[in-house]
Design a protein around this motif. Sequence first.
Motif, short mmCIF file in Angstrom:
data_model
loop_
_atom_site.label_atom_id
_atom_site.label_comp_id
_atom_site.label_asym_id
_atom_site.label_seq_id
_atom_site.Cartn_x
_atom_site.Cartn_y
_atom_site.Cartn_z
N UNK A 242 0.84 -1.20 0.00
CA UNK A 242 0.00 0.00 0.00
C UNK A 242 0.88 1.25 0.00
N UNK A 243 1.93 1.23 0.80
CA UNK A 243 2.83 2.39 0.85
C UNK A 243 3.51 2.60 -0.49
N UNK A 244 3.94 1.55 -1.14
CA UNK A 244 4.57 1.68 -2.45
C UNK A 244 3.63 2.34 -3.45
N UNK A 245 2.34 2.04 -3.34
CA UNK A 245 1.37 2.60 -4.28
C UNK A 245 0.99 4.04 -3.94
N UNK A 250 7.11 10.04 -2.32
CA UNK A 250 7.77 10.29 -1.04
C UNK A 250 9.11 9.58 -1.03
N UNK A 251 10.19 10.23 -0.58
CA UNK A 251 11.51 9.58 -0.55
C UNK A 251 11.46 8.24 0.19
N UNK A 252 12.20 7.28 -0.32
CA UNK A 252 12.16 5.92 0.21
C UNK A 252 12.53 5.86 1.68
N UNK A 253 13.40 6.77 2.13
CA UNK A 253 13.81 6.73 3.53
C UNK A 253 12.66 7.07 4.48
N UNK A 258 5.88 6.00 6.92
CA UNK A 258 4.59 5.94 6.24
C UNK A 258 3.87 4.62 6.52
N UNK A 259 4.63 3.54 6.66
CA UNK A 259 4.01 2.24 6.95
C UNK A 259 3.30 2.27 8.30
N UNK A 260 3.88 2.96 9.28
CA UNK A 260 3.23 3.04 10.58
C UNK A 260 1.92 3.83 10.48
#
Length: 287
Positions: A242-245, A250-253, A258-260
Amino acid sequence: MTADDATVAVPKPIVYGVAGALSPMVRRIVADNPGMMTGPGTNTYLVGIDEIAVIDPGPGDAAHLDAIAGCGGDRIRWILLTHTHEDHSPGALLEPDRTGAEILAFGPGEGRGKVRLDGTLGDGDVIEATEFHLTALHTPGHASNHLCYLLNEERTLFTGDHIMQGSTVVIAPPDGDMAAYLASLDRLKAIRPRLKTIAPGHGYVIDDPQTTIDGYIAHRLEREQQVLAALRDQGPTTIADIVEALYADVPAELHPVARRSVWAHLRKLVDDGVAKGDRFDGEWSAV
Protein backbone atom coordinates in the motif's frame (compact mmCIF):
# COMPACT_ATOMS: atom_id res chain seq x y z
CA MET A 1 6.58 43.20 -4.56
CA THR A 2 2.85 43.94 -4.23
CA ALA A 3 1.12 45.61 -1.32
CA ASP A 4 -0.18 42.20 -0.26
CA ASP A 5 3.35 40.77 -0.29
CA ALA A 6 4.53 43.56 1.98
CA THR A 7 2.01 42.59 4.68
CA VAL A 8 3.15 38.96 4.94
CA ALA A 9 4.99 38.47 8.23
CA VAL A 10 8.31 36.67 7.84
CA PRO A 11 9.10 34.44 10.84
CA LYS A 12 12.18 35.33 12.79
CA PRO A 13 15.07 33.00 11.98
CA ILE A 14 15.68 30.24 14.50
CA VAL A 15 18.79 30.70 16.63
CA TYR A 16 19.49 27.72 18.85
CA GLY A 17 19.83 28.39 22.56
CA VAL A 18 18.46 31.94 22.39
CA ALA A 19 15.10 32.87 23.90
CA GLY A 20 12.84 34.75 21.51
CA ALA A 21 9.69 36.59 22.60
CA LEU A 22 6.55 35.42 20.78
CA SER A 23 4.10 37.50 22.81
CA PRO A 24 4.04 39.49 26.06
CA MET A 25 3.63 36.20 27.94
CA VAL A 26 5.53 33.61 25.84
CA ARG A 27 9.15 33.00 24.94
CA ARG A 28 10.55 30.18 22.81
CA ILE A 29 13.91 28.40 22.88
CA VAL A 30 14.59 25.87 20.11
CA ALA A 31 16.70 22.81 20.85
CA ASP A 32 19.57 22.06 18.50
CA ASN A 33 18.17 18.69 17.42
CA PRO A 34 17.00 19.23 13.82
CA GLY A 35 16.12 16.17 11.81
CA MET A 36 13.65 14.30 9.66
CA MET A 37 11.20 13.87 12.57
CA THR A 38 11.91 17.09 14.47
CA GLY A 39 12.06 19.70 11.71
CA PRO A 40 14.17 22.70 12.83
CA GLY A 41 14.29 21.25 16.37
CA THR A 42 12.10 20.84 19.44
CA ASN A 43 10.40 24.01 20.66
CA THR A 44 10.55 24.75 24.38
CA TYR A 45 8.14 27.43 25.54
CA LEU A 46 8.44 29.55 28.68
CA VAL A 47 5.07 30.96 29.73
CA GLY A 48 4.86 33.79 32.27
CA ILE A 49 7.16 36.42 33.74
CA ASP A 50 6.98 36.35 37.57
CA GLU A 51 6.07 32.66 37.65
CA ILE A 52 7.10 30.49 34.69
CA ALA A 53 5.82 27.25 33.24
CA VAL A 54 8.24 25.47 30.90
CA ILE A 55 6.41 23.46 28.24
CA ASP A 56 8.51 20.59 26.83
CA PRO A 57 12.12 21.01 28.02
CA GLY A 58 13.21 18.89 25.08
CA PRO A 59 16.15 16.49 24.86
CA GLY A 60 18.72 16.20 27.63
CA ASP A 61 21.07 18.60 25.91
CA ALA A 62 23.23 20.62 28.33
CA ALA A 63 23.37 23.77 26.21
CA HIS A 64 19.60 23.77 25.75
CA LEU A 65 18.98 23.28 29.46
CA ASP A 66 21.46 26.05 30.25
CA ALA A 67 19.44 28.37 28.00
CA ILE A 68 16.18 27.44 29.74
CA ALA A 69 17.65 27.95 33.21
CA GLY A 70 19.32 31.19 32.14
CA CYS A 71 16.04 32.54 30.85
CA GLY A 72 13.77 31.43 33.69
CA GLY A 73 15.99 30.79 36.68
CA ASP A 74 14.28 30.33 40.04
CA ARG A 75 11.03 31.71 38.60
CA ILE A 76 10.39 28.35 36.90
CA ARG A 77 7.71 26.64 38.96
CA TRP A 78 6.34 24.02 36.59
CA ILE A 79 7.78 21.76 33.89
CA LEU A 80 4.88 20.63 31.73
CA LEU A 81 5.15 17.83 29.18
CA THR A 82 2.91 17.51 26.16
CA HIS A 83 4.00 13.85 26.04
CA THR A 84 7.00 11.72 26.92
CA HIS A 85 8.68 11.05 23.56
CA GLU A 86 12.45 11.39 23.64
CA ASP A 87 12.70 14.69 21.78
CA HIS A 88 10.34 16.42 24.23
CA SER A 89 10.84 15.09 27.74
CA PRO A 90 14.37 13.96 28.82
CA GLY A 91 15.34 17.50 29.81
CA ALA A 92 12.65 17.29 32.49
CA LEU A 93 14.80 14.87 34.48
CA LEU A 94 17.65 17.37 34.76
CA GLU A 95 15.87 20.70 35.03
CA PRO A 96 14.40 20.33 38.57
CA ASP A 97 17.92 20.09 39.99
CA ARG A 98 18.45 23.66 38.79
CA THR A 99 15.03 25.17 39.52
CA GLY A 100 13.12 23.05 42.05
CA ALA A 101 10.18 22.98 39.62
CA GLU A 102 7.68 20.12 39.64
CA ILE A 103 7.28 17.88 36.59
CA LEU A 104 3.71 17.36 35.43
CA ALA A 105 2.18 15.40 32.54
CA PHE A 106 -0.85 13.25 31.75
CA GLY A 107 1.16 10.15 32.55
CA PRO A 108 4.77 8.96 32.79
CA GLY A 109 4.81 7.00 29.52
CA GLU A 110 6.42 3.62 29.00
CA GLY A 111 9.73 2.10 27.96
CA ARG A 112 12.55 4.44 27.01
CA GLY A 113 10.19 7.40 27.07
CA LYS A 114 9.17 6.89 30.70
CA VAL A 115 9.63 9.97 32.88
CA ARG A 116 9.45 10.34 36.66
CA LEU A 117 6.66 12.78 37.46
CA ASP A 118 5.83 14.82 40.54
CA GLY A 119 2.17 14.74 39.64
CA THR A 120 -0.27 14.14 36.81
CA LEU A 121 -2.64 16.43 34.92
CA GLY A 122 -6.07 15.34 33.78
CA ASP A 123 -8.22 16.75 31.04
CA GLY A 124 -9.38 20.21 32.04
CA ASP A 125 -6.91 20.68 34.89
CA VAL A 126 -5.59 24.24 35.18
CA ILE A 127 -2.15 25.55 36.07
CA GLU A 128 -2.94 28.82 37.81
CA ALA A 129 -0.17 31.40 38.09
CA THR A 130 -0.22 35.03 39.14
CA GLU A 131 -0.38 36.19 35.51
CA PHE A 132 -1.89 33.34 33.50
CA HIS A 133 -3.96 30.17 33.40
CA LEU A 134 -2.94 27.11 31.38
CA THR A 135 -5.64 24.52 30.77
CA ALA A 136 -4.54 20.95 30.04
CA LEU A 137 -6.45 19.25 27.21
CA HIS A 138 -6.05 15.50 26.75
CA THR A 139 -5.44 14.96 23.03
CA PRO A 140 -4.55 11.30 22.41
CA GLY A 141 -3.63 10.14 18.93
CA HIS A 142 0.07 10.74 18.39
CA ALA A 143 0.58 9.38 21.91
CA SER A 144 -1.94 8.10 24.41
CA ASN A 145 -0.60 10.47 27.09
CA HIS A 146 -0.54 13.56 24.89
CA LEU A 147 -1.70 16.91 26.26
CA CYS A 148 -2.13 20.29 24.64
CA TYR A 149 -2.05 23.39 26.81
CA LEU A 150 -4.33 26.38 26.28
CA LEU A 151 -3.05 29.77 27.45
CA ASN A 152 -6.43 31.29 28.22
CA GLU A 153 -5.31 34.93 28.37
CA GLU A 154 -3.85 34.90 24.85
CA ARG A 155 -5.91 32.08 23.26
CA THR A 156 -2.68 30.32 22.31
CA LEU A 157 -2.61 26.52 22.12
CA PHE A 158 0.66 24.67 22.71
CA THR A 159 0.25 21.52 20.65
CA GLY A 160 3.42 19.47 21.07
CA ASP A 161 3.28 16.80 18.37
CA HIS A 162 -0.49 16.95 17.93
CA ILE A 163 -0.14 19.71 15.32
CA MET A 164 3.19 20.73 13.79
CA GLN A 165 4.07 23.52 11.41
CA GLY A 166 5.23 22.43 7.98
CA SER A 167 4.36 18.72 8.16
CA THR A 168 1.80 16.16 9.21
CA VAL A 169 2.05 14.12 12.40
CA VAL A 170 3.13 10.49 12.63
CA ILE A 171 0.50 8.20 14.15
CA ALA A 172 2.32 4.98 15.02
CA PRO A 173 0.41 2.10 16.66
CA PRO A 174 0.05 0.56 19.10
CA ASP A 175 0.27 3.72 21.23
CA GLY A 176 -0.73 5.91 18.30
CA ASP A 177 -4.42 5.77 17.42
CA MET A 178 -5.93 7.32 14.28
CA ALA A 179 -9.54 7.40 15.51
CA ALA A 180 -8.45 9.08 18.74
CA TYR A 181 -6.33 11.53 16.75
CA LEU A 182 -9.21 12.62 14.53
CA ALA A 183 -11.50 12.96 17.55
CA SER A 184 -8.88 15.12 19.28
CA LEU A 185 -8.58 17.36 16.22
CA ASP A 186 -12.36 17.78 16.15
CA ARG A 187 -12.26 18.77 19.79
CA LEU A 188 -9.64 21.48 19.21
CA LYS A 189 -11.65 22.82 16.30
CA ALA A 190 -14.64 23.27 18.63
CA ILE A 191 -12.81 25.32 21.30
CA ARG A 192 -14.67 28.52 22.08
CA PRO A 193 -13.76 31.31 22.03
CA ARG A 194 -11.66 30.49 19.02
CA LEU A 195 -7.93 30.03 19.13
CA LYS A 196 -5.74 32.91 17.96
CA THR A 197 -2.47 31.04 17.50
CA ILE A 198 -0.96 27.56 17.68
CA ALA A 199 2.50 27.14 19.17
CA PRO A 200 3.62 23.74 17.85
CA GLY A 201 6.29 21.41 19.18
CA HIS A 202 8.25 21.82 15.93
CA GLY A 203 8.35 24.70 13.47
CA TYR A 204 7.02 28.24 13.56
CA VAL A 205 3.93 29.68 15.23
CA ILE A 206 0.72 29.03 13.27
CA ASP A 207 -1.50 32.10 12.90
CA ASP A 208 -4.49 30.42 11.20
CA PRO A 209 -5.52 27.66 13.65
CA GLN A 210 -8.93 26.85 12.18
CA THR A 211 -7.64 26.54 8.62
CA THR A 212 -4.74 24.40 9.81
CA ILE A 213 -6.95 22.05 11.84
CA ASP A 214 -9.38 21.73 8.93
CA GLY A 215 -6.46 20.89 6.66
CA TYR A 216 -5.19 18.21 9.03
CA ILE A 217 -8.60 16.56 9.23
CA ALA A 218 -9.15 16.72 5.46
CA HIS A 219 -5.70 15.22 4.80
CA ARG A 220 -6.30 12.29 7.15
CA LEU A 221 -9.75 11.54 5.77
CA GLU A 222 -8.46 11.72 2.21
CA ARG A 223 -5.62 9.32 3.06
CA GLU A 224 -8.09 7.00 4.74
CA GLN A 225 -10.14 6.80 1.55
CA GLN A 226 -6.97 6.16 -0.48
CA VAL A 227 -6.02 3.28 1.81
CA LEU A 228 -9.52 1.80 1.56
CA ALA A 229 -9.45 2.14 -2.25
CA ALA A 230 -6.09 0.35 -2.33
CA LEU A 231 -7.57 -2.54 -0.34
CA ARG A 232 -10.47 -2.80 -2.77
CA ASP A 233 -8.29 -2.52 -5.86
CA GLN A 234 -5.46 -4.83 -4.79
CA GLY A 235 -7.44 -7.49 -2.93
CA PRO A 236 -5.56 -9.01 0.01
CA THR A 237 -2.42 -6.92 0.30
CA THR A 238 0.27 -5.78 2.70
CA ILE A 239 1.09 -2.47 4.31
CA ALA A 240 4.36 -2.34 2.37
CA ASP A 241 2.52 -2.70 -0.94
CA ILE A 242 0.00 0.00 0.00
CA VAL A 243 2.83 2.39 0.85
CA GLU A 244 4.57 1.68 -2.45
CA ALA A 245 1.37 2.60 -4.28
CA LEU A 246 0.29 5.64 -2.24
CA TYR A 247 3.66 7.16 -1.36
CA ALA A 248 5.45 6.85 -4.70
CA ASP A 249 6.36 10.55 -4.57
CA VAL A 250 7.77 10.29 -1.04
CA PRO A 251 11.51 9.58 -0.55
CA ALA A 252 12.16 5.92 0.21
CA GLU A 253 13.81 6.73 3.53
CA LEU A 254 10.43 7.98 4.78
CA HIS A 255 8.55 4.81 3.81
CA PRO A 256 9.11 3.08 7.19
CA VAL A 257 7.35 6.01 8.86
CA ALA A 258 4.59 5.94 6.24
CA ARG A 259 4.01 2.24 6.95
CA ARG A 260 3.23 3.04 10.58
CA SER A 261 0.70 5.69 9.55
CA VAL A 262 -0.94 3.32 7.06
CA TRP A 263 -1.15 0.73 9.83
CA ALA A 264 -2.97 3.30 11.97
CA HIS A 265 -5.43 3.99 9.15
CA LEU A 266 -6.02 0.26 8.64
CA ARG A 267 -6.71 -0.32 12.32
CA LYS A 268 -9.33 2.44 12.23
CA LEU A 269 -10.89 0.95 9.08
CA VAL A 270 -11.11 -2.42 10.85
CA ASP A 271 -12.87 -0.76 13.80
CA ASP A 272 -15.19 0.93 11.29
CA GLY A 273 -16.09 -2.51 9.91
CA VAL A 274 -14.83 -1.96 6.36
CA ALA A 275 -11.48 -3.78 6.49
CA LYS A 276 -9.98 -7.00 7.83
CA GLY A 277 -6.50 -7.59 9.18
CA ASP A 278 -4.46 -7.38 12.35
CA ARG A 279 -0.69 -7.72 12.14
CA PHE A 280 1.66 -5.02 10.90
CA ASP A 281 3.41 -7.58 8.66
CA GLY A 282 0.25 -9.49 7.74
CA GLU A 283 -2.34 -9.32 4.97
CA TRP A 284 -5.19 -6.83 4.90
CA SER A 285 -8.36 -6.75 2.80
CA ALA A 286 -11.57 -4.83 2.37
CA VAL A 287 -14.81 -6.25 3.76
